[in-house]
Enzyme design. Structure first.
Site, PDB file in Angstrom:
ATOM      1  N   LYS A 115       0.828  -1.205   0.000  1.00  0.00           N
ATOM      2  CA  LYS A 115       0.000   0.000   0.000  1.00  0.00           C
ATOM      3  C   LYS A 115       0.863   1.256   0.000  1.00  0.00           C
ATOM      4  CE  LYS A 115      -1.472   2.357   3.368  1.00  0.00           C
ATOM      5  NZ  LYS A 115      -1.999   2.872   4.636  1.00  0.00           N
ATOM      6  N   ASP A 139      -6.467   1.403   1.366  1.00  0.00           N
ATOM      7  CA  ASP A 139      -6.422   1.529   2.812  1.00  0.00           C
ATOM      8  C   ASP A 139      -7.800   1.160   3.349  1.00  0.00           C
ATOM      9  OD1 ASP A 139      -8.068   3.637   2.161  1.00  0.00           O
ATOM     10  OD2 ASP A 139      -6.893   5.160   3.212  1.00  0.00           O
TER      11      ASP A 139
END
Length: 220
Positions: free
Chosen positions: A132, A150
């Site tokens: 991420k 997220d």
């Protein structure tokens, strides 16, 4: 709401709905970008590492003093974790993050001349950097297409019935299959903003949501 039953949709139908969602996001968040304050890729990388399990607000409160003391990778590489800790003490997991930041900076100096690499695999080899974080940094700093996932993006992907996957990387691939590649970075930032301020975890503001006409969860 999280357990909404998604409607049966063909690929063409889902892509058409995703296009309408994109158009609504573009109207609602035309200048969508990260809310982490930074002036260069190094600062963005540090801020993104700090933002794990922490709010952007807490990170933005800490980074001005941190960056004034350690303006680049070379300066941070010379520090000890104990020297970094006071600057980030109010951020969750600050001890672990201080260790990772110093190790990250040293790796940047030793292997990349102090610069943030533009390669995802190289980024993910840095301490404290996962898929991420690497995707966020590549997109926001260098414009490399990718949809980072997220908690906000994952929640909206489920509520909008754009992905039923649980793993962030799988969700990201599902979303990337639905939106134009040149808009992937925008989609990430717009969904984060929408999840942060409108489609919140506990009390989504469906009555004020520009995505409501395209959302199977709106009546749940």
């Amino acid at each position: 709401m999280e357990g909404v039953a998604c409607p049966e949709e063909g690929k063409r139908e889902k892509r058409a709905r995703a296009q309408r969602i994109l158009e609504a996001l573009e109207k609602a968040y035309p200048g969508a970008r990260t809310e982490l304050r930074h002036e260069n890729p190094f600062q963005l990388l540090v801020a993104t590492v700090l933002s794990a399990q922490a709010t952007d607000k807490s990170v933005n409160e800490a980074t001005p003093a941190l960056f004034a003391r350690f303006p680049d990778a070379k300066a941070l590489a010379k520090a000890t974790p104990e020297e970094v800790e006071p600057y980030i003490r109010k951020i969750g997991l600050y001890r672990t993050k201080a260790k990772n930041l110093v190790a990250l900076a040293r790796r940047l100096v030793e292997e990349h001349g102090g610069e943030v690499p533009r390669d995802k695999e190289a980024l993910m080899r840095l301490p404290g950097v996962g898929w991420k974080t690497a995707t966020v940094v590549l997109g926001a700093a260098f414009g490399v297409p990718g949809i980072a996932v997220d908690t906000h993006v994952a929640r909206l992907a489920r509520r909008l019935c754009l992905s039923e996957a649980k793993a962030p990387e799988r969700i990201g691939k599902d979303l990337e299959a639905l939106f134009p590649k040149e808009r992937w970075v925008f989609v990430h930032h717009a969904l984060v903003l929408h999840g942060r301020y409108v489609c919140t975890a506990r009390r989504p503001r469906c009555g004020a949501c520009p995505l409501a006409p395209h959302c199977p969860s709106r009546e749940v």
